[in-house]
Design a protein around this motif. Structure first.
Motif, PDB file in Angstrom:
ATOM      1  N   LEU A  48       1.421 -14.915   0.267  1.00  0.00           N
ATOM      2  CA  LEU A  48       0.708 -14.007   1.175  1.00  0.00           C
ATOM      3  C   LEU A  48       1.540 -12.760   1.473  1.00  0.00           C
ATOM      4  CD1 LEU A  48      -0.923 -16.480   3.741  1.00  0.00           C
ATOM      5  CD2 LEU A  48      -2.048 -15.175   1.925  1.00  0.00           C
ATOM      6  N   THR A  49       2.855 -12.947   1.596  1.00  0.00           N
ATOM      7  CA  THR A  49       3.729 -11.795   1.841  1.00  0.00           C
ATOM      8  C   THR A  49       3.655 -10.802   0.697  1.00  0.00           C
ATOM      9  OG1 THR A  49       5.265 -13.136   3.153  1.00  0.00           O
ATOM     10  CG2 THR A  49       6.107 -11.067   2.257  1.00  0.00           C
ATOM     11  N   LEU A  50       3.745 -11.296  -0.526  1.00  0.00           N
ATOM     12  CA  LEU A  50       3.676 -10.406  -1.690  1.00  0.00           C
ATOM     13  C   LEU A  50       2.296  -9.758  -1.804  1.00  0.00           C
ATOM     14  CD1 LEU A  50       5.589 -12.505  -4.387  1.00  0.00           C
ATOM     15  CD2 LEU A  50       6.440 -10.555  -3.074  1.00  0.00           C
ATOM     16  N   PHE A  51       1.254 -10.510  -1.472  1.00  0.00           N
ATOM     17  CA  PHE A  51      -0.108  -9.971  -1.571  1.00  0.00           C
ATOM     18  C   PHE A  51      -0.331  -8.853  -0.563  1.00  0.00           C
ATOM     19  CE2 PHE A  51      -4.524 -10.093  -0.008  1.00  0.00           C
ATOM     20  CZ  PHE A  51      -5.185  -9.715  -1.174  1.00  0.00           C
ATOM     21  N   PHE A  52      -0.011  -9.108   0.716  1.00  0.00           N
ATOM     22  CA  PHE A  52      -0.227  -8.087   1.738  1.00  0.00           C
ATOM     23  C   PHE A  52       0.727  -6.905   1.566  1.00  0.00           C
ATOM     24  CE2 PHE A  52      -2.202 -11.699   4.043  1.00  0.00           C
ATOM     25  CZ  PHE A  52      -3.449 -11.119   4.250  1.00  0.00           C
ATOM     26  N   ASP A  53       1.885  -7.160   0.984  1.00  0.00           N
ATOM     27  CA  ASP A  53       2.805  -6.076   0.679  1.00  0.00           C
ATOM     28  C   ASP A  53       2.174  -5.102  -0.309  1.00  0.00           C
ATOM     29  OD1 ASP A  53       5.570  -4.818   0.140  1.00  0.00           O
ATOM     30  OD2 ASP A  53       5.009  -5.605  -1.822  1.00  0.00           O
ATOM     31  N   ARG A  54       1.524  -5.615  -1.335  1.00  0.00           N
ATOM     32  CA  ARG A  54       0.854  -4.750  -2.307  1.00  0.00           C
ATOM     33  C   ARG A  54      -0.289  -3.979  -1.664  1.00  0.00           C
ATOM     34  NH1 ARG A  54       5.095  -7.506  -4.200  1.00  0.00           N
ATOM     35  NH2 ARG A  54       5.343  -7.301  -6.458  1.00  0.00           N
ATOM     36  N   ILE A  55      -1.022  -4.641  -0.778  1.00  0.00           N
ATOM     37  CA  ILE A  55      -2.115  -3.959  -0.074  1.00  0.00           C
ATOM     38  C   ILE A  55      -1.562  -2.848   0.806  1.00  0.00           C
ATOM     39  CG2 ILE A  55      -3.985  -4.230   1.594  1.00  0.00           C
ATOM     40  CD1 ILE A  55      -4.564  -5.500  -1.110  1.00  0.00           C
ATOM     41  N   PHE A  56      -0.480  -3.141   1.526  1.00  0.00           N
ATOM     42  CA  PHE A  56       0.125  -2.181   2.449  1.00  0.00           C
ATOM     43  C   PHE A  56       0.579  -0.923   1.716  1.00  0.00           C
ATOM     44  CE2 PHE A  56       3.976  -0.559   4.587  1.00  0.00           C
ATOM     45  CZ  PHE A  56       3.436  -0.253   5.837  1.00  0.00           C
ATOM     46  N   PHE A  57       1.260  -1.080   0.598  1.00  0.00           N
ATOM     47  CA  PHE A  57       1.788   0.068  -0.118  1.00  0.00           C
ATOM     48  C   PHE A  57       0.760   0.718  -1.029  1.00  0.00           C
ATOM     49  CE2 PHE A  57       5.925  -2.027   0.849  1.00  0.00           C
ATOM     50  CZ  PHE A  57       6.418  -0.996   1.632  1.00  0.00           C
ATOM     51  N   SER A  58      -0.413   0.106  -1.167  1.00  0.00           N
ATOM     52  CA  SER A  58      -1.491   0.779  -1.893  1.00  0.00           C
ATOM     53  C   SER A  58      -1.949   2.017  -1.144  1.00  0.00           C
ATOM     54  CB  SER A  58      -2.677  -0.181  -2.086  1.00  0.00           C
ATOM     55  OG  SER A  58      -2.323  -1.240  -2.948  1.00  0.00           O
ATOM     56  N   PHE A  59      -1.824   1.994   0.192  1.00  0.00           N
ATOM     57  CA  PHE A  59      -2.163   3.158   1.004  1.00  0.00           C
ATOM     58  C   PHE A  59      -1.291   4.349   0.623  1.00  0.00           C
ATOM     59  CE2 PHE A  59      -1.360   5.499   5.094  1.00  0.00           C
ATOM     60  CZ  PHE A  59      -2.599   6.124   5.156  1.00  0.00           C
ATOM     61  N   GLU A  60       0.016   4.114   0.493  1.00  0.00           N
ATOM     62  CA  GLU A  60       0.919   5.184   0.091  1.00  0.00           C
ATOM     63  C   GLU A  60       0.637   5.606  -1.348  1.00  0.00           C
ATOM     64  OE1 GLU A  60       5.653   6.174   0.363  1.00  0.00           O
ATOM     65  OE2 GLU A  60       5.091   4.156  -0.267  1.00  0.00           O
ATOM     66  N   PHE A  61       0.320   4.658  -2.214  1.00  0.00           N
ATOM     67  CA  PHE A  61       0.021   4.971  -3.610  1.00  0.00           C
ATOM     68  C   PHE A  61      -1.166   5.930  -3.703  1.00  0.00           C
ATOM     69  CE2 PHE A  61      -2.263   4.052  -7.571  1.00  0.00           C
ATOM     70  CZ  PHE A  61      -1.267   4.249  -8.501  1.00  0.00           C
ATOM     71  N   VAL A  62      -2.212   5.646  -2.940  1.00  0.00           N
ATOM     72  CA  VAL A  62      -3.397   6.517  -2.940  1.00  0.00           C
ATOM     73  C   VAL A  62      -3.052   7.892  -2.384  1.00  0.00           C
ATOM     74  CG1 VAL A  62      -5.706   6.837  -1.960  1.00  0.00           C
ATOM     75  CG2 VAL A  62      -5.010   4.589  -2.796  1.00  0.00           C
ATOM     76  N   LEU A  63      -2.241   7.927  -1.325  1.00  0.00           N
ATOM     77  CA  LEU A  63      -1.839   9.209  -0.744  1.00  0.00           C
ATOM     78  C   LEU A  63      -1.036  10.043  -1.728  1.00  0.00           C
ATOM     79  CD1 LEU A  63      -0.765   8.508   2.963  1.00  0.00           C
ATOM     80  CD2 LEU A  63      -2.773   9.722   2.141  1.00  0.00           C
ATOM     81  N   GLU A  64      -0.134   9.395  -2.468  1.00  0.00           N
ATOM     82  CA  GLU A  64       0.694  10.126  -3.428  1.00  0.00           C
ATOM     83  C   GLU A  64      -0.156  10.765  -4.522  1.00  0.00           C
ATOM     84  OE1 GLU A  64       3.829  10.859  -3.515  1.00  0.00           O
ATOM     85  OE2 GLU A  64       4.390   9.765  -1.701  1.00  0.00           O
ATOM     86  N   ILE A  65      -1.258  10.120  -4.888  1.00  0.00           N
ATOM     87  CA  ILE A  65      -2.146  10.677  -5.909  1.00  0.00           C
ATOM     88  C   ILE A  65      -3.070  11.727  -5.309  1.00  0.00           C
ATOM     89  CG2 ILE A  65      -4.018  10.127  -7.506  1.00  0.00           C
ATOM     90  CD1 ILE A  65      -2.730   7.443  -7.974  1.00  0.00           C
ATOM     91  N   THR A  66      -3.583  11.434  -4.112  1.00  0.00           N
ATOM     92  CA  THR A  66      -4.520  12.361  -3.474  1.00  0.00           C
ATOM     93  C   THR A  66      -3.832  13.612  -2.965  1.00  0.00           C
ATOM     94  OG1 THR A  66      -5.794  10.426  -2.741  1.00  0.00           O
ATOM     95  CG2 THR A  66      -6.343  12.545  -1.740  1.00  0.00           C
ATOM     96  N   TYR A  67      -2.662  13.408  -2.327  1.00  0.00           N
ATOM     97  CA  TYR A  67      -1.894  14.529  -1.775  1.00  0.00           C
ATOM     98  C   TYR A  67      -0.479  14.498  -2.349  1.00  0.00           C
ATOM     99  CZ  TYR A  67      -5.643  14.475   1.692  1.00  0.00           C
ATOM    100  OH  TYR A  67      -6.857  14.483   2.317  1.00  0.00           O
ATOM    101  N   PRO A  68      -0.296  14.938  -3.593  1.00  0.00           N
ATOM    102  CA  PRO A  68       1.061  14.930  -4.164  1.00  0.00           C
ATOM    103  C   PRO A  68       1.984  15.818  -3.349  1.00  0.00           C
ATOM    104  CG  PRO A  68      -0.430  16.246  -5.512  1.00  0.00           C
ATOM    105  CD  PRO A  68      -1.280  15.523  -4.502  1.00  0.00           C
ATOM    106  N   LEU A  69       3.287  15.408  -3.306  1.00  0.00           N
ATOM    107  CA  LEU A  69       4.262  16.166  -2.526  1.00  0.00           C
ATOM    108  C   LEU A  69       4.369  17.590  -3.046  1.00  0.00           C
ATOM    109  CD1 LEU A  69       7.160  13.618  -2.038  1.00  0.00           C
ATOM    110  CD2 LEU A  69       5.431  14.327  -0.391  1.00  0.00           C
ATOM    111  N   GLU A  70       4.158  18.513  -2.140  1.00  0.00           N
ATOM    112  CA  GLU A  70       4.279  19.921  -2.468  1.00  0.00           C
ATOM    113  C   GLU A  70       4.690  20.655  -1.218  1.00  0.00           C
ATOM    114  OE1 GLU A  70      -0.516  20.601  -1.912  1.00  0.00           O
ATOM    115  OE2 GLU A  70       0.362  20.581  -3.896  1.00  0.00           O
TER     116      GLU A  70
END
Length: 352
Positions: free
Chosen positions: A166-188
């Protein structure tokens, strides 16, 4: 740069207004406040990354071979959840270093921006999730070594497999938010180059999309800070408790200890020492990512523009984690020793 630390202090206490933030960004854009750059050039990055990432990839591929083909068949195969935690960590190490080598190629052949954006998001996602895998290993060995009496800890130890999954599963869900942000709003850059006129800058800053982007990135930043400090606390607590237990256990059994118990204790000490080193590595690497976010969002407009420093930290962290796995995990260490002995015997035979 005098006002930037003041803004950061206000942000920490929730006192910085959006008007102050916009005025400060306008000052940076107009050149009245100079931003500075902390960068690593491409040659330095290539010289560091290629050998480090190449060696790390080869070592982790060897670990994969050891896990799928143990020396004495299924008898010595790893049991869950240890195999899942190790597999997750090794997979993250391979992902990190493969993409690090790709970044070297990207900077020489200049692919499309979207390709670099996705690659950077994948690297950051693998880096974050590898932290959780390292944390899971520390907690797992804590429960394997230290007797627990508290009701909650007893429950966790009884259901350690489910807890880790469960820890590994929710960890992936948690950091998917950052993954989507990095694609949607790349650092600039938050503000366009200073040679743009002030009116266009103001229009860009007051844009509603900019406000949404700022809110999402700030939320993600503080969530990552909370995750970082929680991980540090858990790793420090588990490592410290394990070290203290083994120390007291060694003192109490110093006189009456069998050879089997001594070997078992030696294995536990090795795993514990590697866990402490992993905690230090976790603190430095995760702390760097957090510090880089703080610097980028609050202090410096142009920081690590090529992401070379971040990728170098990733490469060194991954190499350190790989070495710790090689020394700390019996299945890897014994196979390396066996291969080394066979190699020496082969060389001796050929020389004769």
């Amino acid at each position: 740069m005098v006002l930037l630390p003041i803004l950061y202090a206000f942000k920490l206490w929730g006192g910085a207004s959006s008007v102050l933030k916009r005025k400060l960004l306008l000052l940076v854009a107009s050149g009245k406040i100079d931003s500075y750059s902390i960068n690593m050039n491409l040659l330095e990055f290539t010289i560091l990354t290629v050998p480090v990432s190449g060696a790390t990839i080869l070592m982790n591929m060897f670990f994969v071979y050891c896990m799928f083909f143990p020396e004495n068949g299924t008898k010595n195969s790893l049991k869950p959840p240890l195999n899942v935690l190790l597999g997750s960590l090794i997979g993250c190490n391979l992902t990190l270093n493969v993409f690090n080598l790709l970044f070297v190629l990207f900077d020489h052949f200049h692919p499309a921006t979207w390709l670099y954006t996705i690659s950077y998001a994948v690297t950051l996602f693998a880096m974050r999730t590898s932290f959780t895998s390292s944390l899971g290993l520390n907690v797992f060995y804590y429960f394997q070594i230290v007797p627990v009496r508290q009701a909650f800890l007893v429950w966790v130890k009884t259901h350690i497999k489910v807890f880790m999954y469960l820890t590994l599963f929710f960890d992936r869900i948690f950091f998917s938010f950052e993954f989507v942000l990095e694609i949607t709003y790349p650092l600039e850059d938050a503000v366009p180059a200073a040679d743009l006129n002030l009116t266009s800058v103001q229009v860009n800053i007051t844009n509603g999309n900019m406000d949404l982007k700022y809110f999402l990135l700030t939320t993600n930043f503080w969530l990552n800070c909370g995750y970082f400090f929680l991980g540090v606390v858990i790793m420090l607590a588990s490592s410290s408790a394990t070290v203290l237990y083994l120390w007291s256990h060694m003192k109490s059994m110093r006189e009456n200890i069998s050879s089997f118990s001594a070997l078992h204790l030696q294995r536990q000490m090795r795993v514990t020492i590697m866990g402490v080193l992993q905690t230090v590595l976790y603190f430095i690497s995760s702390g760097w990512l957090t510090a880089e976010d703080i610097i980028f969002y609050y202090f410096v407009e142009h920081f690590d523009q090529g992401e070379y420093l971040c990728d170098s930290v990733v490469a060194l962290y991954s190499l350190g984690t790989t070495i710790i796995l090689c020394v700390g995990q019996t299945i890897f260490r014994l196979r390396v020793i066996d291969i080394w002995k066979k190699l020496l015997q082969t060389l001796k035979f050929s020389s004769d």
